[in-house]
Scaffold this motif. Structure first.
Motif, PDB file in Angstrom:
ATOM      1  N   GLY A  43     -21.641   8.647   4.463  1.00  0.00           N
ATOM      2  CA  GLY A  43     -21.343   9.676   5.439  1.00  0.00           C
ATOM      3  C   GLY A  43     -20.516  10.850   4.943  1.00  0.00           C
ATOM      4  O   GLY A  43     -20.197  11.741   5.721  1.00  0.00           O
ATOM      5  N   THR A  78     -25.444   3.797  10.755  1.00  0.00           N
ATOM      6  CA  THR A  78     -25.197   4.002   9.338  1.00  0.00           C
ATOM      7  C   THR A  78     -25.331   2.669   8.629  1.00  0.00           C
ATOM      8  O   THR A  78     -25.073   1.613   9.205  1.00  0.00           O
ATOM      9  N   THR A 130     -17.547   8.910   6.901  1.00  0.00           N
ATOM     10  CA  THR A 130     -18.095   9.889   7.831  1.00  0.00           C
ATOM     11  C   THR A 130     -17.115  11.031   8.059  1.00  0.00           C
ATOM     12  O   THR A 130     -15.953  10.807   8.377  1.00  0.00           O
TER      13      THR A 130
END
Length: 172
Positions: free
Chosen positions: A59, A16, A34
């Motif tokens: 995320g 990421t 996330t």
């Protein structure tokens, strides 16, 4: 028989994006949302899309709407409890972000109190939210995107720690 067909092959990365830190900034957390399911409400389409992309880039799963009416279908299928509501303080037609957050909190009352992040471009103080039940935070639209993302990430992570300490989670 007519038209074109295309295929695209690309490498998928599990990494990421991260926000770099300067030596002067000290210990700065890398924004990570996330798995966070958030409801985002702003009546300015450009701001709404910008915030949706910003939070998604870290995320988060973001359900965005310009008004409470945009959330009604999602509320009808309440199989997923939001981890966070992000709402502009002032919306069109006299509705406020407080109204939206209260409606969503009432709908999911059985799941506990959902944290709220109010966002505004106005020069307001926390005093305008004195009658709104905690947990909530007031953030500025004028903040740099990386700072806003870091603030939201810190807030979400702090709320997760509090919930874990109480022995429950809104994740479904």
């Amino acid at each position: 028989g007519r038209g074109s067909r295309f295929s695209l092959y690309a490498t998928v990365s599990a990494s990421t994006p991260t926000v770099g830190t300067n030596a002067q900034e000290g210990n700065v957390c890398t924004p990570d949302l996330t798995g966070t399911f958030m409801l985002l409400c702003d009546d300015e389409p450009t701001v709404l899309e910008g915030l949706r992309r910003l939070f998604s880039s870290a995320g988060a799963l973001v359900y965005a709407a310009e008004s409470m009416a945009g959330f009604e279908a999602m509320l009808a299928d309440d199989s997923r409890i939001p981890d966070l509501v992000v709402a502009d303080i002032r919306l069109r037609e006299g509705v406020t972000g407080k109204d939206v957050a209260n409606r969503i909190r009432r709908h999911f009352a059985w799941a506990g109190v959902i944290p709220v992040a109010f966002i505004t471009g106005e020069l307001l103080s926390d005093h305008v939210l004195r009658d709104f039940p905690k947990p909530f935070v007031l953030l500025r639209k004028s903040s740099a995107p990386k700072d806003l993302l870091a603030d939201i990430s810190r807030y979400v992570n702090a709320q997760r720690k509090i919930r874990r300490g109480k022995g429950w989670s809104s994740a479904s």
